[in-house]
Design a protein around this motif. Structure first.
Motif, PDB file in Angstrom:
ATOM      1  N   ILE A  58      68.541  36.716  81.349  1.00  0.00           N
ATOM      2  CA  ILE A  58      67.980  37.188  82.612  1.00  0.00           C
ATOM      3  C   ILE A  58      66.730  38.024  82.364  1.00  0.00           C
ATOM      4  N   ARG A  59      66.747  38.776  81.262  1.00  0.00           N
ATOM      5  CA  ARG A  59      65.609  39.630  80.936  1.00  0.00           C
ATOM      6  C   ARG A  59      64.375  38.838  80.520  1.00  0.00           C
ATOM      7  N   VAL A 103      74.840  42.836  70.232  1.00  0.00           N
ATOM      8  CA  VAL A 103      73.734  43.772  70.476  1.00  0.00           C
ATOM      9  C   VAL A 103      72.410  43.293  69.903  1.00  0.00           C
ATOM     10  N   ARG A 104      72.425  42.225  69.147  1.00  0.00           N
ATOM     11  CA  ARG A 104      71.191  41.776  68.476  1.00  0.00           C
ATOM     12  C   ARG A 104      70.032  41.542  69.441  1.00  0.00           C
ATOM     13  N   PRO A 105      70.241  40.937  70.628  1.00  0.00           N
ATOM     14  CA  PRO A 105      69.090  40.704  71.523  1.00  0.00           C
ATOM     15  C   PRO A 105      68.455  41.987  72.054  1.00  0.00           C
ATOM     16  N   SER A 120      76.404  39.794  77.117  1.00  0.00           N
ATOM     17  CA  SER A 120      75.152  40.166  76.461  1.00  0.00           C
ATOM     18  C   SER A 120      74.159  39.016  76.467  1.00  0.00           C
ATOM     19  N   ASN A 121      74.647  37.813  76.194  1.00  0.00           N
ATOM     20  CA  ASN A 121      73.762  36.650  76.190  1.00  0.00           C
ATOM     21  C   ASN A 121      73.242  36.339  77.579  1.00  0.00           C
ATOM     22  N   ILE A 122      74.074  36.501  78.585  1.00  0.00           N
ATOM     23  CA  ILE A 122      73.630  36.265  79.962  1.00  0.00           C
ATOM     24  C   ILE A 122      72.555  37.284  80.340  1.00  0.00           C
ATOM     25  N   ALA A 123      72.802  38.549  79.979  1.00  0.00           N
ATOM     26  CA  ALA A 123      71.833  39.598  80.295  1.00  0.00           C
ATOM     27  C   ALA A 123      70.513  39.382  79.573  1.00  0.00           C
ATOM     28  N   SER A 124      70.570  38.933  78.321  1.00  0.00           N
ATOM     29  CA  SER A 124      69.319  38.721  77.577  1.00  0.00           C
ATOM     30  C   SER A 124      68.513  37.564  78.149  1.00  0.00           C
TER      31      SER A 124
END
Length: 264
Positions: A260-261, A203-205, A254-258
């Motif tokens: 992409i953002r 959740v850090r990102p 989570s890392n993939i989503a961050s």
């Protein structure tokens, strides 16, 4: 309802995730991952002592975790790097614990259950210990939250604010020892650190404040425990490792989503 072993297992996993994940935020912020890993490995010696003395496993593991923390704090800075001391003590304690349990007579010991967890065998008393430990950890973190954050940012800033960094380190050590003691039944000593670190790292990102990171990490920890238990039941896989696998997959997503953002 608590006579259903799956219900007890779910409650045990959720309670452990609720306690471990917020504490894991401080482990990540303070870069204490190796200390958490060392404490968890040493817990097997506590298991051996508990069985030899006919005490609850929680008592022995908590004692060993606190004893190890005190020894490390006393001898650190005396010619050895911290990671060297932790490595020596953790693996020595693990080895002595594994050897020690073989000398205990009249007790049937399933080492795999202590190494990788046996959440499906959680009893009512185990459940009381897990949720009691979770309540204690959350109470400690909530009580010392601002002081812990200040000491985590900088020792000098903490001293200027009238906060003793060593005292806050002791609070974290106590909370970590309790989490290790209650999580043995759920994921085992070899996987406890994963339940501490991975939800916080996941959740850090997306966390803009420390408080939000703690809450989000707790949600990820509890969700991982629930999904991992269901997946273990459906696919007949080891429950503790399956919970950690789910947590790891959430970290990857989570890392993939961050990424992409991120613009550009």
């Amino acid at each position: 309802m608590l006579d259903d072993f799956l219900t007890r297992a779910a409650l045990a996993g959720i309670g452990t995730g609720l306690a471990a994940a917020p504490l894991g935020c401080f482990v990540v912020w303070r870069r204490m991952a190796y200390f958490g890993d060392a404490t968890a490995h040493a817990a097997i010696l506590g298991v051996a002592l508990s069985l030899a003395a006919s005490l609850p496993v929680f008592v022995g593991t908590l004692f060993i975790a606190l004893f190890m923390a005190m020894v490390v704090s006393v001898i650190s800075g005396r010619g050895y790097a911290m990671d060297t001391l932790l490595g020596v003590m953790a693996h020595s304690a693990l080895a002595f614990g594994l050897v020690g349990v073989t000398f205990i007579q009249g007790v049937r010991i399933d080492l795999m259950a202590y190494l990788f967890g046996d959440i499906l065998a959680v009893s009512r008393s185990d459940l009381a210990v897990i949720w009691g430990g979770a309540a204690l950890v959350l109470a400690l973190i909530g009580w010392r939250w601002n002081a812990l954050l200040t000491a985590t940012l900088d020792d000098g800033l903490a001293l200027a604010a009238g906060i003793d960094p060593k005292r806050e380190q002791l609070v974290l050590t106590l909370a970590l020892a309790v989490v290790v003691a209650v999580a043995i039944k759920v994921v085992g000593v070899l996987l406890i650190t994963a339940l501490l670190i991975i939800p916080a790292a996941t959740v850090r990102p997306f966390a803009v404040t420390p408080e939000r990171m703690g809450i989000m990490a707790a949600l990820v920890g509890m969700t991982s425990a629930w999904i991992g238990l269901r997946a273990s039941y459906e696919f007949d896989t080891p429950t503790g490792p399956t919970i950690v696998c789910v947590t790891a997959l959430l970290f990857i997503l989570s890392n993939i989503a961050s990424r992409i953002r991120q613009p550009g």
